[in-house]
Write an enzyme that holds these catalytic residues in place. Structure first.
Site, short mmCIF file in Angstrom:
data_model
loop_
_atom_site.label_atom_id
_atom_site.label_comp_id
_atom_site.label_asym_id
_atom_site.label_seq_id
_atom_site.Cartn_x
_atom_site.Cartn_y
_atom_site.Cartn_z
CG ASP A 35 0.58 -2.35 6.24
OD1 ASP A 35 -0.39 -2.49 7.01
OD2 ASP A 35 0.54 -1.69 5.18
CE LYS B 243 -7.26 -0.17 6.20
NZ LYS B 243 -8.04 0.32 5.07
CD GLN C 212 -6.85 -4.50 3.97
OE1 GLN C 212 -7.80 -5.24 4.23
NE2 GLN C 212 -7.02 -3.23 3.64
CB CYS D 138 -3.50 3.20 -1.68
SG CYS D 138 -4.66 4.53 -1.39
CG HIS E 229 -1.90 0.98 1.38
ND1 HIS E 229 -1.65 2.30 1.73
CD2 HIS E 229 -3.25 0.90 1.20
CE1 HIS E 229 -2.79 2.97 1.76
NE2 HIS E 229 -3.78 2.15 1.45
C1 LIG Z 1 -2.26 -2.83 3.68
C2 LIG Z 1 -2.64 -1.44 4.09
N1 LIG Z 1 -1.71 -0.66 4.66
C3 LIG Z 1 -1.99 0.58 5.06
C4 LIG Z 1 -3.25 1.13 4.89
C5 LIG Z 1 -3.52 2.51 5.37
O1 LIG Z 1 -4.40 2.46 6.44
P1 LIG Z 1 -5.01 3.79 7.06
O2 LIG Z 1 -5.65 4.51 5.91
O3 LIG Z 1 -6.01 3.31 8.05
O4 LIG Z 1 -3.91 4.56 7.65
C6 LIG Z 1 -4.23 0.36 4.28
C7 LIG Z 1 -5.57 0.93 4.04
O5 LIG Z 1 -6.29 0.53 3.16
C8 LIG Z 1 -3.94 -0.95 3.87
O6 LIG Z 1 -4.85 -1.72 3.31
#
Ligand SMILES: Cc1ncc(COP(=O)(O)O)c(C=O)c1O
Length: 416
Positions: free
Chosen positions: A203, A229, A206, A369, A126
């Site tokens: 990270d 999430k 998900q 993203c 992401h």
């Molecule tokens: C794998 C992953 N990392 C980071 C993020 C960013 O999360 P946040 O927008 O809650 O900061 C997301 C959000 O979709 C994501 O799916």
């Protein structure tokens, strides 16, 4: 629980989510956009209302009843989060989301990186796990390296073995891909990072809603995720760090709460984890986050993994019957969470999303993203259906029905 019991158990869960009772465009709402954000159970909503109606006040400062109650409730969540992921209370830093957690890491570890060093991420990250590292590289002269993917959207361990070496200072990868749904072989990657003395960061944005996370067992230095999430409120994130790794981290936000003493010219900082939490935190949402954790645990993470595994298997079987459809990511349900990216030939993902919306079905369309991943597949966008614990087999059937007639709807120009 056997399969039938599991299905009945999760069907009953739907009533806990008031938003799911509504109709969209005359149809029962089918919410397949959980990867972007999940819906909230009534207990989470009630907690927010309770805070603002009964004990709204700032934490850590006031010596009065309301502030003491807010502080007590707020700090209790730190311990709750720690237990949830098998960490310690002083290893939990509250942030406003995964993005901020990753920015804190990139900024806070910058003094550990110099010219010629390398930072390793993967091709499926992401943007939140790409851009902060690009920025760090720009400032330090370090190089950003990518672990490439196999044809079925898994991390290529041969590539990982090549790019992680004695120049590597930080390895940061997704536990579960937000586009492909791939559950990555994170233990292999963490071991490799350790072999070369690099920090390992996962990270988990998900992963946390779908599976039991045990940071001790993973043995990573840092693990980050977002409450919104995982059926919790927006504006709350977690930065878990092993205590010894948090000792290496420098704060990047400065001001109130994170200090011990402030003099005219300089300051000393509060102890870990408070030195990473400058300013007034997101009190109401942190407190409501605990309700989401309770909800997940009462439902049972193992039950969730099992039920979503069942949905995944069913989804993969059904979607393979749709003509002219390309599905990205692992074909084996064991290698993925219930996140599915696809394109139907000749229909842009935005149009596909509009067609589905006509039937009350919410998916996501676009680059998610993850532009470097889109480039890897030579596409600019995909459709993404991401499922959660309240989704059902019947919803998948309705979704597949619409996919099957999407081309004729599109050709008639009957999109909106
Ligand atoms: C794998 C992953 N990392 C980071 C993020 C960013 O999360 P946040 O927008 O809650 O900061 C997301 C959000 O979709 C994501 O799916």
């Amino acid at each position: 629980m056997d399969e039938n019991k599991l299905i009945t158990f999760f069907k009953k869960k739907r009533k806990d989510f008031p938003i799911l009772k509504q109709k969209v465009k005359g149809h029962d709402l089918i919410y397949f956009d959980n990867g972007a954000t999940s819906q909230k159970p009534q207990v989470v909503i009630d907690s927010l209302v309770e805070y603002y109606t009964k004990y709204n006040s700032n934490v850590h400062r006031g010596i009065h009843t309301l502030s003491e109650e807010a502080t007590l409730k707020f700090e209790a969540v730190r311990g709750r989060v720690a237990k949830f992921i098998s960490g310690n209370e002083d290893e939990i830093v509250f942030t406003n989301g995964t993005t901020q957690s990753l920015n804190f890491l990139a900024g806070g570890l910058s003094h550990k990186v110099t010219k010629g060093d390398e930072i390793v991420i993967s091709r499926m990250e992401h943007h939140a796990n790409i851009v902060p590292w690009q920025e760090l590289c720009k400032r330090t002269g370090a190089k950003l390296k990518y672990i490439e993917l196999t044809d079925d959207g898994r991390l290529d361990l041969k590539s990982a073995n090549k790019v992680i070496n004695d120049k590597t200072r930080i390895v940061s990868i997704a536990h579960v891909s937000n586009v492909l749904g791939t559950v990555n072989q994170v233990k292999d990657i963490i071991k490799l990072a350790k072999k070369f003395g690099a920090y390992s960061i996962l990270d988990g944005a998900q992963a946390v809603p779908h599976m039991k996370i045990n940071v001790r067992d993973l043995d990573c230095d840092f693990y980050v995720f977002s409450a919104h999430k995982m059926y919790g409120p927006t504006g709350v994130g977690v930065l878990y760090g092993k205590y010894s790794s948090l000792e290496d981290l420098e704060p990047v936000n400065f001001g109130g709460s994170m200090i011990y003493e402030v003099f005219g010219e300089e300051s000393t900082y509060n102890k870990i984890p408070f030195k990473f939490e400058a300013g007034t935190p997101n009190i109401a949402d942190v407190i409501a986050f605990e309700k989401a954790i309770n909800y997940l645990e009462e439902t049972g993470l193992d039950n969730i993994t099992k039920y979503e595994g069942l949905l995944t298997k069913y989804f993969l079987e059904k979607i393979s019957q749709v003509e002219d459809l390309t599905l990205y990511g692992p074909k084996n349900p064991k290698d993925r969470a219930a996140v599915f990216s696809f394109n139907i030939e000749g229909i842009h993902s935005h149009d596909m999303s509009s067609i589905l919306d006509k039937f009350g079905i919410a998916i996501r369309a676009g680059h998610h993203c993850a532009m470097p991943l889109m480039a890897n597949y030579n596409v600019s966008a995909t459709c993404r259906a991401s499922l959660g614990l309240y989704n059902t087999i019947e919803e998948i059937d309705k979704f597949i029905e619409v996919l099957k007639k999407a081309k004729s709807i599109y050709e008639k120009g009957d999109i909106f």
